[in-house]
Design a protein around this motif. Structure first.
Motif, PDB file in Angstrom:
ATOM      1  N   LEU A   4       0.821  -1.213   0.000  1.00 18.93           N
ATOM      2  CA  LEU A   4       0.000   0.000   0.000  1.00 18.93           C
ATOM      3  C   LEU A   4       0.853   1.261   0.000  1.00 18.93           C
ATOM      4  CD1 LEU A   4      -2.795  -0.923   2.588  1.00 18.93           C
ATOM      5  CD2 LEU A   4      -3.083  -0.589   0.131  1.00 18.93           C
ATOM      6  N   GLY A   5       2.123   1.116   0.362  1.00 20.49           N
ATOM      7  CA  GLY A   5       3.000   2.279   0.416  1.00 20.49           C
ATOM      8  C   GLY A   5       2.828   3.103   1.671  1.00 20.49           C
ATOM      9  N   ILE A   6       2.223   2.526   2.704  1.00 22.42           N
ATOM     10  CA  ILE A   6       2.062   3.242   3.983  1.00 22.42           C
ATOM     11  C   ILE A   6       2.737   2.422   5.088  1.00 22.42           C
ATOM     12  CG2 ILE A   6      -0.023   4.547   3.450  1.00 22.42           C
ATOM     13  CD1 ILE A   6      -1.672   2.344   4.738  1.00 22.42           C
ATOM     14  N   ASP A   7       3.997   2.023   4.798  1.00 20.38           N
ATOM     15  CA  ASP A   7       4.685   1.136   5.722  1.00 20.38           C
ATOM     16  C   ASP A   7       5.179   1.831   6.989  1.00 20.38           C
ATOM     17  OD1 ASP A   7       6.437   2.554   4.238  1.00 20.38           O
ATOM     18  OD2 ASP A   7       7.836   0.915   3.838  1.00 20.38           O
ATOM     19  N   ASP A   8       4.793   3.110   7.186  1.00 17.85           N
ATOM     20  CA  ASP A   8       5.087   3.742   8.471  1.00 17.85           C
ATOM     21  C   ASP A   8       4.016   3.386   9.506  1.00 17.85           C
ATOM     22  OD1 ASP A   8       3.198   5.296   7.013  1.00 17.85           O
ATOM     23  OD2 ASP A   8       3.550   6.993   8.352  1.00 17.85           O
ATOM     24  N   ILE A   9       3.007   2.626   9.083  1.00 17.21           N
ATOM     25  CA  ILE A   9       1.995   2.130  10.022  1.00 17.21           C
ATOM     26  C   ILE A   9       2.413   0.748  10.527  1.00 17.21           C
ATOM     27  CG2 ILE A   9      -0.346   1.169  10.191  1.00 17.21           C
ATOM     28  CD1 ILE A   9      -1.406   3.429   8.663  1.00 17.21           C
ATOM     29  N   HIS A  10       2.416   0.587  11.830  1.00 17.71           N
ATOM     30  CA  HIS A  10       2.656  -0.708  12.460  1.00 17.71           C
ATOM     31  C   HIS A  10       1.345  -1.197  13.060  1.00 17.71           C
ATOM     32  CE1 HIS A  10       6.989   0.923  13.303  1.00 17.71           C
ATOM     33  NE2 HIS A  10       6.755   0.731  12.011  1.00 17.71           N
ATOM     34  N   PHE A  11       1.195  -2.508  13.200  1.00 14.96           N
ATOM     35  CA  PHE A  11      -0.029  -3.015  13.812  1.00 14.96           C
ATOM     36  C   PHE A  11      -0.193  -2.438  15.210  1.00 14.96           C
ATOM     37  CE2 PHE A  11      -2.875  -5.821  16.028  1.00 14.96           C
ATOM     38  CZ  PHE A  11      -3.805  -6.187  15.076  1.00 14.96           C
ATOM     39  N   HIS A  12       0.922  -2.259  15.915  1.00  9.87           N
ATOM     40  CA  HIS A  12       0.854  -1.766  17.293  1.00  9.87           C
ATOM     41  C   HIS A  12       0.309  -0.348  17.371  1.00  9.87           C
ATOM     42  CE1 HIS A  12       1.827  -2.333  21.507  1.00  9.87           C
ATOM     43  NE2 HIS A  12       2.359  -1.125  21.544  1.00  9.87           N
ATOM     44  N   ASP A  13       0.292   0.386  16.239  1.00  7.81           N
ATOM     45  CA  ASP A  13      -0.271   1.738  16.235  1.00  7.81           C
ATOM     46  C   ASP A  13      -1.766   1.713  16.525  1.00  7.81           C
ATOM     47  OD1 ASP A  13       2.159   2.972  15.693  1.00  7.81           O
ATOM     48  OD2 ASP A  13       1.915   2.765  13.526  1.00  7.81           O
ATOM     49  N   THR A  14      -2.397   0.561  16.364  1.00  7.78           N
ATOM     50  CA  THR A  14      -3.820   0.457  16.701  1.00  7.78           C
ATOM     51  C   THR A  14      -4.029   0.706  18.195  1.00  7.78           C
ATOM     52  OG1 THR A  14      -3.579  -1.943  17.056  1.00  7.78           O
ATOM     53  CG2 THR A  14      -4.322  -1.216  14.878  1.00  7.78           C
ATOM     54  N   ARG A  15      -3.032   0.364  19.002  1.00  5.34           N
ATOM     55  CA  ARG A  15      -3.138   0.584  20.456  1.00  5.34           C
ATOM     56  C   ARG A  15      -3.148   2.075  20.762  1.00  5.34           C
ATOM     57  NH1 ARG A  15      -2.767  -2.206  25.308  1.00  5.34           N
ATOM     58  NH2 ARG A  15      -1.176  -1.603  26.820  1.00  5.34           N
ATOM     59  N   HIS A  16      -2.268   2.815  20.108  1.00  5.25           N
ATOM     60  CA  HIS A  16      -2.250   4.276  20.270  1.00  5.25           C
ATOM     61  C   HIS A  16      -3.557   4.883  19.779  1.00  5.25           C
ATOM     62  CE1 HIS A  16      -1.373   8.416  18.896  1.00  5.25           C
ATOM     63  NE2 HIS A  16      -0.627   8.466  19.974  1.00  5.25           N
ATOM     64  N   GLU A  17      -4.029   4.411  18.629  1.00  3.61           N
ATOM     65  CA  GLU A  17      -5.271   4.936  18.066  1.00  3.61           C
ATOM     66  C   GLU A  17      -6.450   4.637  18.980  1.00  3.61           C
ATOM     67  OE1 GLU A  17      -7.877   6.866  15.640  1.00  3.61           O
ATOM     68  OE2 GLU A  17      -5.688   6.861  15.505  1.00  3.61           O
ATOM     69  N   GLY A  18      -6.518   3.399  19.483  1.00  2.58           N
ATOM     70  CA  GLY A  18      -7.625   3.022  20.357  1.00  2.58           C
ATOM     71  C   GLY A  18      -7.641   3.812  21.649  1.00  2.58           C
ATOM     72  N   ILE A  19      -6.463   4.015  22.246  1.00 10.82           N
ATOM     73  CA  ILE A  19      -6.371   4.778  23.496  1.00 10.82           C
ATOM     74  C   ILE A  19      -6.772   6.230  23.269  1.00 10.82           C
ATOM     75  CG2 ILE A  19      -4.710   5.703  25.170  1.00 10.82           C
ATOM     76  CD1 ILE A  19      -3.231   3.004  24.963  1.00 10.82           C
ATOM     77  N   THR A  20      -6.299   6.811  22.169  1.00 16.50           N
ATOM     78  CA  THR A  20      -6.642   8.199  21.858  1.00 16.50           C
ATOM     79  C   THR A  20      -8.146   8.360  21.669  1.00 16.50           C
ATOM     80  OG1 THR A  20      -4.484   8.509  20.790  1.00 16.50           O
ATOM     81  CG2 THR A  20      -6.190  10.114  20.277  1.00 16.50           C
ATOM     82  N   ARG A  21      -8.762   7.402  21.004  1.00 11.48           N
ATOM     83  CA  ARG A  21     -10.221   7.482  20.799  1.00 11.48           C
ATOM     84  C   ARG A  21     -10.983   7.369  22.114  1.00 11.48           C
ATOM     85  NH1 ARG A  21     -11.956   4.281  15.245  1.00 11.48           N
ATOM     86  NH2 ARG A  21     -10.386   5.231  13.878  1.00 11.48           N
ATOM     87  N   LEU A  22     -10.502   6.502  23.016  1.00 17.75           N
ATOM     88  CA  LEU A  22     -11.177   6.358  24.310  1.00 17.75           C
ATOM     89  C   LEU A  22     -11.177   7.665  25.092  1.00 17.75           C
ATOM     90  CD1 LEU A  22      -9.952   2.856  25.578  1.00 17.75           C
ATOM     91  CD2 LEU A  22     -12.264   3.474  24.846  1.00 17.75           C
ATOM     92  N   VAL A  23     -10.084   8.387  25.006  1.00 23.91           N
ATOM     93  CA  VAL A  23      -9.985   9.653  25.733  1.00 23.91           C
ATOM     94  C   VAL A  23     -10.726  10.760  24.997  1.00 23.91           C
ATOM     95  CG1 VAL A  23      -8.405  11.422  26.590  1.00 23.91           C
ATOM     96  CG2 VAL A  23      -7.783   9.015  26.771  1.00 23.91           C
ATOM     97  N   LYS A  24     -10.487  10.849  23.700  1.00 24.95           N
ATOM     98  CA  LYS A  24     -11.027  11.974  22.928  1.00 24.95           C
ATOM     99  C   LYS A  24     -12.532  11.865  22.705  1.00 24.95           C
ATOM    100  CE  LYS A  24     -10.099  14.561  18.673  1.00 24.95           C
ATOM    101  NZ  LYS A  24      -9.279  14.628  17.433  1.00 24.95           N
ATOM    102  N   LEU A  25     -13.005  10.664  22.384  1.00 30.69           N
ATOM    103  CA  LEU A  25     -14.419  10.501  22.045  1.00 30.69           C
ATOM    104  C   LEU A  25     -15.282  10.078  23.228  1.00 30.69           C
ATOM    105  CD1 LEU A  25     -14.005   8.691  18.595  1.00 30.69           C
ATOM    106  CD2 LEU A  25     -14.258  11.136  19.041  1.00 30.69           C
ATOM    107  N   ARG A  26     -14.678   9.305  24.142  1.00 33.77           N
ATOM    108  CA  ARG A  26     -15.474   8.755  25.249  1.00 33.77           C
ATOM    109  C   ARG A  26     -15.101   9.328  26.607  1.00 33.77           C
ATOM    110  NH1 ARG A  26     -18.442   4.474  23.253  1.00 33.77           N
ATOM    111  NH2 ARG A  26     -17.760   3.711  21.213  1.00 33.77           N
TER     112      ARG A  26
END
Length: 338
Positions: free
Chosen positions: A277-299
């Motif tokens: 895809l050409g977006i190899d700066d994304i790691h699977f572990h980034d989902t943890r950062h994304e999920g935590i940010t959403r919990l704080v920001k949205l919930r």
């Protein structure tokens, strides 16, 4: 002394050594394991038979690495990573691997560190230093082969800045397409399960290894029980309705594992598609950062509750590593609370 060849006996292999007129043998699952045992055993016998304590027998670093893995490494949760790191070192740095542990100096290891920093990330080098330093400590404090750990005088590279990579909805859609998966689809192929796990990780903040370790008996109405996590403790992960909806998509199977895919297969499949895809700066572990940010920001989940969800023992690591709100986001949150 040339090592003898292992001989196949049924489903296993057997190897025999002759030392000072005595025959010593061992049985292992593979020919390579037999050869590793023979090399380590022969070194031990030579060391024990050395009459002059001032003469230090040649003990290759590769033999120490293999002995550490057999004695300690393979009993750790991270045994796969340890085994890969050891094999890569022996393959990529044969000159150091064949040096005697008595001859490896801080200068040798500093030169190795500098070469390694040109090949891989700082984080990988730090993990390697931690592993190999532990192995030298094992040689010093358990085997009494050396007097000083040479890594004690090697300067570690500076810790890299914490990743704060967010994952956009557009990128999520691209990743799902790369795995031939759509929101709400029942996963059937391995690539579907990888995409499903990617979505589930965002909704639960769970690590990849934690998701792959889930057994159906661990799943309850409102949470998933993880008997063992990265820090060694158990944890109950509460389930949002969005996570429950994802779980409903998993069809019952004979396997007790929720996702019956090996970790290496999972990593390769995700990594290969991300690179295409050409977006190899994304790691699977980034989902943890994304999920935590959403919990704080949205919930608006408070930090003390967030720590229970993620399993962090200290707020500092959680805040500094995983949740990095901008000044504008903080301003909005403060104003919304009025």
């Amino acid at each position: 002394m040339k090592l003898p060849k292992a001989r196949k006996r049924g489903e296993s292999y057997r190897i025999e050594l002759m030392f000072n007129g005595k025959r010593i043998s061992a049985t292992r699952d593979t020919e390579k394991e037999c050869e590793e045992w023979a090399m380590i055993k022969l070194l031990e016998l030579k060391t024990q038979s050395n009459e002059d304590p001032r003469i230090k027998p040649h003990y290759p670093f590769s033999a120490l690495l293999l002995k550490y893995y057999e004695s300690i490494g393979k009993h750790k949760k991270s045994k796969r990573t340890i085994h890969i790191s050891i094999n890569q070192f022996i393959r990529n740095f044969p000159n150091i691997a064949e040096m005697s542990v008595h001859d490896i100096t801080p200068q040798v290891l500093t030169d190795w560190r500098n070469v390694r920093l040109k090949q891989v990330s700082v984080g990988t080098v730090l993990r390697d230093i931690s592993l190999f330093s532990s192995i030298f400590s094992y040689a010093q404090k358990e085997l009494f082969l050396i007097d000083i750990n040479p890594f004690a005088l090697v300067v570690k590279p500076s810790q890299p800045k914490s990743r704060n990579r967010r994952i956009s909805n557009a990128e999520i859609d691209l990743i799902l397409q790369a795995h031939d998966y759509k929101h709400g689809q029942v996963p059937t192929d391995p690539q579907h399960f990888v995409a499903w796990a990617f979505l589930f990780a965002i909704e639960t903040t769970m690590r990849q290894g934690e998701i792959l370790s889930i057994k159906r008996s661990n799943i309850f109405d409102d949470y998933i029980h993880l008997p063992e996590t990265k820090n060694g403790d158990s944890r109950d992960v509460p389930l949002l309705d969005s996570a429950k909806d994802l779980l409903k998509l998993i069809a019952p199977t004979k396997s007790e594992r929720l996702i019956d895919i090996e970790s290496s297969t999972f990593q390769n499949m995700f990594g290969n598609r991300i690179r295409k895809l050409g977006i190899d700066d994304i790691h699977f572990h980034d989902t943890r950062h994304e999920g935590i940010t959403r919990l704080v920001k949205l919930r608006k989940v408070p930090i003390e509750i967030l720590m229970k969800i993620t399993g962090h023992k200290t707020a500092g690591i959680l805040i500094n590593t995983y949740y990095n709100p901008t000044a504008s986001e903080i301003s909005k949150m403060l104003n919304e609370s009025n």
